[in-house]
Design a protein around this motif. Structure first.
Motif, PDB file in Angstrom:
ATOM      1  N   ASN A 191       0.816  -1.226   0.000  1.00 20.78           N
ATOM      2  CA  ASN A 191       0.000   0.000   0.000  1.00 20.78           C
ATOM      3  C   ASN A 191       0.848   1.274   0.000  1.00 20.78           C
ATOM      4  O   ASN A 191       0.387   2.343   0.406  1.00 20.78           O
ATOM      5  CB  ASN A 191      -0.965   0.026   1.196  1.00 20.78           C
ATOM      6  CG  ASN A 191      -1.929  -1.141   1.181  1.00 20.78           C
ATOM      7  OD1 ASN A 191      -2.336  -1.612   0.124  1.00 20.78           O
ATOM      8  ND2 ASN A 191      -2.297  -1.629   2.349  1.00 20.78           N
ATOM      9  N   LYS A 192       2.079   1.163  -0.486  1.00 14.38           N
ATOM     10  CA  LYS A 192       2.954   2.325  -0.636  1.00 14.38           C
ATOM     11  C   LYS A 192       2.812   2.823  -2.077  1.00 14.38           C
ATOM     12  O   LYS A 192       3.673   2.620  -2.933  1.00 14.38           O
ATOM     13  CB  LYS A 192       4.401   1.944  -0.315  1.00 14.38           C
ATOM     14  CG  LYS A 192       4.593   1.499   1.133  1.00 14.38           C
ATOM     15  CD  LYS A 192       6.040   1.076   1.415  1.00 14.38           C
ATOM     16  CE  LYS A 192       6.224   0.646   2.853  1.00 14.38           C
ATOM     17  NZ  LYS A 192       7.622   0.221   3.161  1.00 14.38           N
ATOM     18  N   TYR A 193       1.680   3.461  -2.326  1.00 13.19           N
ATOM     19  CA  TYR A 193       1.272   3.719  -3.699  1.00 13.19           C
ATOM     20  C   TYR A 193       2.151   4.733  -4.419  1.00 13.19           C
ATOM     21  O   TYR A 193       2.388   4.604  -5.626  1.00 13.19           O
ATOM     22  CB  TYR A 193      -0.195   4.166  -3.728  1.00 13.19           C
ATOM     23  CG  TYR A 193      -1.138   3.104  -3.216  1.00 13.19           C
ATOM     24  CD1 TYR A 193      -1.088   1.796  -3.701  1.00 13.19           C
ATOM     25  CD2 TYR A 193      -2.078   3.391  -2.218  1.00 13.19           C
ATOM     26  CE1 TYR A 193      -1.943   0.814  -3.230  1.00 13.19           C
ATOM     27  CE2 TYR A 193      -2.939   2.421  -1.746  1.00 13.19           C
ATOM     28  CZ  TYR A 193      -2.875   1.131  -2.258  1.00 13.19           C
ATOM     29  OH  TYR A 193      -3.714   0.160  -1.789  1.00 13.19           O
ATOM     30  N   ASP A 194       2.652   5.722  -3.692  1.00 13.66           N
ATOM     31  CA  ASP A 194       3.527   6.707  -4.349  1.00 13.66           C
ATOM     32  C   ASP A 194       4.812   6.040  -4.840  1.00 13.66           C
ATOM     33  O   ASP A 194       5.288   6.323  -5.949  1.00 13.66           O
ATOM     34  CB  ASP A 194       3.852   7.851  -3.386  1.00 13.66           C
ATOM     35  CG  ASP A 194       2.649   8.755  -3.128  1.00 13.66           C
ATOM     36  OD1 ASP A 194       1.695   8.693  -3.923  1.00 13.66           O
ATOM     37  OD2 ASP A 194       2.665   9.504  -2.134  1.00 13.66           O
ATOM     38  N   LEU A 195       5.370   5.156  -4.016  1.00 17.72           N
ATOM     39  CA  LEU A 195       6.576   4.440  -4.439  1.00 17.72           C
ATOM     40  C   LEU A 195       6.262   3.475  -5.582  1.00 17.72           C
ATOM     41  O   LEU A 195       7.053   3.319  -6.521  1.00 17.72           O
ATOM     42  CB  LEU A 195       7.176   3.676  -3.264  1.00 17.72           C
ATOM     43  CG  LEU A 195       7.961   4.508  -2.257  1.00 17.72           C
ATOM     44  CD1 LEU A 195       8.302   3.687  -1.013  1.00 17.72           C
ATOM     45  CD2 LEU A 195       9.251   5.041  -2.892  1.00 17.72           C
ATOM     46  N   ALA A 196       5.109   2.834  -5.503  1.00 16.02           N
ATOM     47  CA  ALA A 196       4.711   1.928  -6.589  1.00 16.02           C
ATOM     48  C   ALA A 196       4.601   2.681  -7.897  1.00 16.02           C
ATOM     49  O   ALA A 196       5.121   2.237  -8.937  1.00 16.02           O
ATOM     50  CB  ALA A 196       3.380   1.255  -6.241  1.00 16.02           C
TER      51      ALA A 196
END
Length: 316
Positions: A191-196
């Motif tokens: 759920n680390k969407y910015d990094l994804a």
């Protein structure tokens, strides 16, 4: 293997919004499906072990003795059209230049992660002079741990693969696009969407600017970015990327390819949450139609498409 040293690890990710349903048939039907799956895995295992040298063959057969059957099961499988279709699909999916690695891929598909890790580690120990093969195997080990939701360990292996390649290649080399996508997929699961998004976009940019651009990977990375936007509930932006991915896959893939069905599925989800139910239903139906021609009854992807279509129909 072309430009992409880690191509075998590229992941086509179905939307996390819809989970495959559990089979709801009778116990007899489930037993029959389990028996057919075992026949398929045993035949593929036999084919692959026949391709390796005797020492490795004996060791791997001993370690996976429950999968080894002396008789050739090809004729029995060919008589069952659905099982034959699935077996051909699985044979293509696990294909690798090294049959030992293909056995590792097979163990991944079965969900036998301990065996998959053992086989990949064995293969890695014999490839000390081949950094390209090492990088691919490190990615495969990352996949083993990602499938077990051991994301820290998965990330460790994926990053080792990138660090190894950085010693030999520039950071924006086309070989690294899949590796960055693998890292992005772990961040997405965490759920680390910015990094994804950062890693998926990096993968996409590299592929788009490559002299040896792989259009199927461009479609894959575009799809993955759309999935992250859907996860963030930014369905308008997810729609943009899923439309692009579908447009590309429509041109690149056969009309019954399961990846094309995933494109329709993911686009349907964006449309559904934007309230465009009729369009969502059309794409969900297309996903069902495609996999009804290419995957057997009971396949998790096929069930997921059917569930999505049923859910949308209840809302229309």
């Amino acid at each position: 293997m072309g430009c992409h040293v880690s191509a075998a690890t590229a992941t086509v990710t179905p939307s996390a919004t819809i989970q495959p349903r559990q089979a709801n048939g009778t116990r007899d039907n489930q037993s029959m499906k389990d028996e057919q799956s075992h026949l398929m895995y045993a035949q593929l295992f036999k084919e692959l072990t026949n391709q390796i040298d005797e020492n490795d063959r004996s060791r791997i057969i001993s370690y996976c003795s429950d999968l080894y059957i002396e008789e050739n099961l090809a004729d029995s499988i060919e008589k069952n059209s659905e099982l034959n279709t699935l077996t051909n699909f699985m044979r293509e999916k696990i294909q690798d230049d090294d049959p030992i690695c293909s056995i590792g891929h097979l163990m991944l598909e079965i969900g036998s992660y301990e065996r998959a890790e053992y086989i990949y580690l064995k293969a890695l120990s014999t490839q000390q002079d081949d950094w390209i093969r090492q990088a691919s195997l490190l990615n495969n080990l990352g996949k083993v741990h990602q499938e077990q939701e051991n994301y820290v360990k998965a990330l460790e292996y994926y990053q080792k693969a990138v660090e190894l390649q950085h010693r030999h290649l520039p950071e924006d080399h086309c070989s690294l696009s899949i590796d960055y996508s693998n890292i992005g997929s772990v961040y997405q699961k965490q759920n680390k969407y910015d990094l994804a998004l950062e890693y998926f976009q990096r993968a996409l940019n590299i592929e788009m600017n490559s002299a040896q651009k792989d259009d199927e990977l461009v479609a894959l990375f575009t799809n993955n970015i759309g999935l992250v936007y859907n996860d963030q509930k930014n369905f308008s932006q997810g729609l943009v990327y899923h439309e692009k991915s579908l447009e590309m896959n429509d041109k690149l893939l056969p009309s019954t390819h399961p990846t094309l069905a995933l494109s329709h599925h993911n686009l349907a989800i964006s449309l559904f949450f934007l309230g465009r139910l009729q369009q969502a239903l059309e794409h969900a139906k297309k996903a069902v139609d495609i996999t009804s021609q290419s995957l057997p009854n009971g396949h998790p992807q096929r069930d997921a498409h059917q569930d999505l279509m049923n859910n949308i129909q209840r809302k229309t």
